[in-house]
Design a protein around this motif. Structure first.
Motif, short mmCIF file in Angstrom:
data_model
loop_
_atom_site.label_atom_id
_atom_site.label_comp_id
_atom_site.label_asym_id
_atom_site.label_seq_id
_atom_site.Cartn_x
_atom_site.Cartn_y
_atom_site.Cartn_z
N ASP A 47 1.05 -1.44 -0.30
CA ASP A 47 0.03 0.46 -0.12
C ASP A 47 1.22 1.00 0.09
O ASP A 47 0.88 2.37 -0.75
CB ASP A 47 -0.85 0.20 1.14
CG ASP A 47 -1.88 0.61 0.93
OD1 ASP A 47 -2.86 0.63 -0.36
OD2 ASP A 47 -3.12 1.51 1.22
N PHE A 50 2.09 1.85 -3.39
CA PHE A 50 0.37 2.35 -4.29
C PHE A 50 0.25 3.60 -3.59
O PHE A 50 -0.38 5.01 -5.11
CB PHE A 50 -1.23 1.90 -3.77
CG PHE A 50 -2.22 2.43 -4.32
CD1 PHE A 50 -2.46 1.46 -5.48
CD2 PHE A 50 -2.65 2.76 -3.57
CE1 PHE A 50 -4.22 2.09 -6.29
CE2 PHE A 50 -4.20 3.62 -3.82
CZ PHE A 50 -4.59 3.39 -5.12
N VAL A 51 0.19 4.32 -2.44
CA VAL A 51 0.00 5.68 -2.32
C VAL A 51 1.48 6.41 -2.67
O VAL A 51 0.17 7.70 -3.18
CB VAL A 51 0.19 5.88 -0.39
CG1 VAL A 51 -0.17 7.39 -0.35
CG2 VAL A 51 -1.16 4.88 -0.23
N PHE A 54 -0.20 7.44 -6.28
CA PHE A 54 -1.53 7.56 -6.74
C PHE A 54 -1.28 9.18 -6.18
O PHE A 54 -2.04 9.52 -6.50
CB PHE A 54 -2.42 7.03 -4.50
CG PHE A 54 -4.05 7.41 -4.72
CD1 PHE A 54 -4.69 7.32 -6.00
CD2 PHE A 54 -4.22 8.14 -3.19
CE1 PHE A 54 -5.94 7.50 -5.51
CE2 PHE A 54 -5.64 8.51 -3.40
CZ PHE A 54 -6.66 7.97 -4.13
N GLU A 88 -0.07 10.67 5.20
CA GLU A 88 0.12 9.26 4.94
C GLU A 88 1.53 8.82 4.58
O GLU A 88 1.25 7.67 5.21
CB GLU A 88 -1.55 9.58 3.85
CG GLU A 88 -1.95 7.77 3.75
CD GLU A 88 -3.24 7.79 2.56
OE1 GLU A 88 -3.63 8.06 4.03
OE2 GLU A 88 -2.72 7.24 1.89
N TYR A 115 -3.19 -1.63 -11.36
CA TYR A 115 -4.07 -1.09 -10.14
C TYR A 115 -3.25 0.07 -10.72
O TYR A 115 -3.52 1.49 -11.58
CB TYR A 115 -4.13 -0.77 -9.13
CG TYR A 115 -5.45 -0.25 -8.49
CD1 TYR A 115 -6.44 0.76 -8.75
CD2 TYR A 115 -5.14 -0.42 -7.01
CE1 TYR A 115 -7.19 1.35 -8.42
CE2 TYR A 115 -6.62 0.21 -6.41
CZ TYR A 115 -7.79 0.96 -6.83
OH TYR A 115 -8.35 1.35 -6.06
N VAL A 139 -11.74 4.59 -5.51
CA VAL A 139 -10.59 4.64 -4.90
C VAL A 139 -10.56 4.79 -2.20
O VAL A 139 -10.04 3.79 -2.06
CB VAL A 139 -9.69 5.15 -4.72
CG1 VAL A 139 -8.37 4.83 -4.18
CG2 VAL A 139 -8.71 4.50 -5.86
N GLU A 140 -10.93 5.91 -2.39
CA GLU A 140 -11.44 6.48 -0.59
C GLU A 140 -12.63 5.91 -0.52
O GLU A 140 -11.91 5.11 0.93
CB GLU A 140 -11.58 8.02 -1.29
CG GLU A 140 -10.41 8.99 -1.55
CD GLU A 140 -8.93 9.05 -1.16
OE1 GLU A 140 -8.63 7.57 -0.82
OE2 GLU A 140 -8.08 10.04 -0.98
N TYR A 143 -11.38 2.16 0.73
CA TYR A 143 -11.04 2.67 2.29
C TYR A 143 -11.87 2.40 3.43
O TYR A 143 -11.43 1.43 4.78
CB TYR A 143 -9.72 3.11 2.43
CG TYR A 143 -8.55 2.39 2.09
CD1 TYR A 143 -8.67 1.23 0.62
CD2 TYR A 143 -7.55 2.50 2.14
CE1 TYR A 143 -8.01 0.09 0.60
CE2 TYR A 143 -6.11 1.47 2.27
CZ TYR A 143 -6.20 0.20 1.13
OH TYR A 143 -5.56 -0.49 0.50
N TRP A 168 -8.66 5.28 8.38
CA TRP A 168 -9.20 5.29 6.94
C TRP A 168 -10.79 5.57 7.80
O TRP A 168 -11.55 6.08 6.94
CB TRP A 168 -8.88 4.73 6.19
CG TRP A 168 -7.87 4.59 4.86
CD1 TRP A 168 -7.97 5.48 4.36
CD2 TRP A 168 -6.17 4.29 4.76
NE1 TRP A 168 -6.06 5.74 3.81
CE2 TRP A 168 -5.40 4.32 4.24
CE3 TRP A 168 -6.01 3.08 6.42
CZ2 TRP A 168 -4.42 4.68 3.98
CZ3 TRP A 168 -5.08 2.74 6.30
CH2 TRP A 168 -3.85 3.49 4.88
N GLU A 211 -9.89 -3.41 -6.66
CA GLU A 211 -9.24 -3.26 -5.27
C GLU A 211 -9.39 -4.46 -4.13
O GLU A 211 -8.90 -4.92 -3.53
CB GLU A 211 -10.35 -2.35 -4.42
CG GLU A 211 -10.22 -0.76 -4.11
CD GLU A 211 -8.94 0.29 -3.75
OE1 GLU A 211 -8.55 -0.97 -2.56
OE2 GLU A 211 -8.78 0.77 -3.33
N PHE A 214 -6.62 -6.47 -5.36
CA PHE A 214 -5.28 -5.38 -4.56
C PHE A 214 -5.34 -5.95 -2.37
O PHE A 214 -4.36 -6.23 -2.12
CB PHE A 214 -5.93 -4.42 -4.30
CG PHE A 214 -4.69 -3.12 -3.13
CD1 PHE A 214 -3.47 -2.67 -3.84
CD2 PHE A 214 -4.09 -3.27 -2.08
CE1 PHE A 214 -2.56 -1.78 -3.76
CE2 PHE A 214 -3.09 -2.46 -1.62
CZ PHE A 214 -2.12 -1.82 -2.30
C1 HMH Z 1 -5.33 0.07 -2.35
N1 HMH Z 1 -6.70 2.09 -2.18
C2 HMH Z 1 -5.95 1.44 -2.18
N2 HMH Z 1 -4.89 1.85 -1.05
C3 HMH Z 1 -5.62 3.20 -0.67
N3 HMH Z 1 -4.53 3.89 0.39
C4 HMH Z 1 -6.75 3.66 -0.79
C5 HMH Z 1 -7.32 2.99 -1.43
C6 HMH Z 1 -6.96 4.61 -0.28
O1 HMH Z 1 -6.23 6.15 -0.34
#
Ligand code: HMH
Length: 220
Positions: A47, A50-51, A54, A88, A115, A139-140, A143, A168, A211, A214
């Motif tokens: 994650d 990923f962030v 993101f 974060e 993703y 996405v938000e 979580y 979250w 998701e 993931f």
């Molecule tokens: C995979 N989805 C994933 N990671 C995150 N941190 C969020 C959503 C929310 O920001």
């Protein structure tokens, strides 16, 4: 408008997929206190990667909002989102220390790469603001809904995972997701072509699929 917004209708229409994303066995294992910590650590490392990807995606949504939105408050909501991502990243580094996860040696897994590639495709300038903001909300929201389950009074979430779930699942993040949903609903309501509505709906369901994959990754 009155009655249900488009997002609420899409949540109903795709309920099964939405629940798979928000009630994944990994999340339920945290809620039930049965979580395997090696799964949790795997999720944490992935994650973080990923962030990091993101953040440029959110920046691209901010840019689209500046170019395409008719509401200046949208940019403030998105800027708030950027600010919390700054927080974060530090949070992930502290958690990685706590759990002895070496962030620099984490190798992104295929589901993560897929993703991130999907988000990157939404960063192109020709992708409409509506489509990108719908994906961003989704996405938000996944979580937010997932980790909220772990904070319910009947949950048996281990104490050492409470901070993660609160990150979250806290009410402030819930309100932020409602703000994003309102922006998406307003854009969808004002949208004049079916083509862009179909693209936004497809972005929503694609996020849900990513998701689920993931979360699956946490099982190794
Ligand atoms: C995979 N989805 C994933 N990671 C995150 N941190 C969020 C959503 C929310 O920001």
């Amino acid at each position: 408008g009155n009655g249900k917004g488009t997002i609420a209708k899409w949540k109903d229409k795709h309920r099964r997929m939405y629940d798979q994303a928000t009630h994944h066995p990994f999340i339920l294992s945290i809620r039930d206190g049965a979580v395997d910590y090696s799964n949790f650590k795997r999720w944490l490392g992935q994650d973080y990667i990923f962030v990091r990807q993101f953040i440029p995606f959110v920046a691209s949504v901010l840019l689209k909002s500046w170019k395409e939105s008719d509401e200046e408050s949208d940019m403030e909501v998105l800027l708030g989102g950027m600010a919390s991502l700054n927080d974060e990243i530090s949070w992930f580094k502290r958690q990685a220390d706590k759990w002895d996860v070496h962030l620099h040696s984490v190798v992104p897994q295929q589901a993560n790469l897929n993703y991130c590639m999907f988000l990157e495709s939404l960063m192109k300038p020709e992708v409409e603001y509506i489509v990108a903001i719908t994906a961003f909300w989704a996405v938000e929201a996944v979580y937010q809904e997932s980790f909220s389950l772990c904070l319910e009074s009947s949950a048996k979430t281990p104490l050492e995972l409470m901070e993660t779930c609160q990150r979250w699942g806290n009410p402030g993040f819930g309100e932020y997701c409602v703000s994003l949903q309102k922006i998406a609903d307003r854009c969808l309501e004002n949208s004049t072509t079916d083509d862009v509505l179909l693209k936004a709906e497809a972005a929503f369901t694609t996020v849900l699929q990513h998701e689920v994959s993931f979360w699956d990754m946490s099982y190794g």
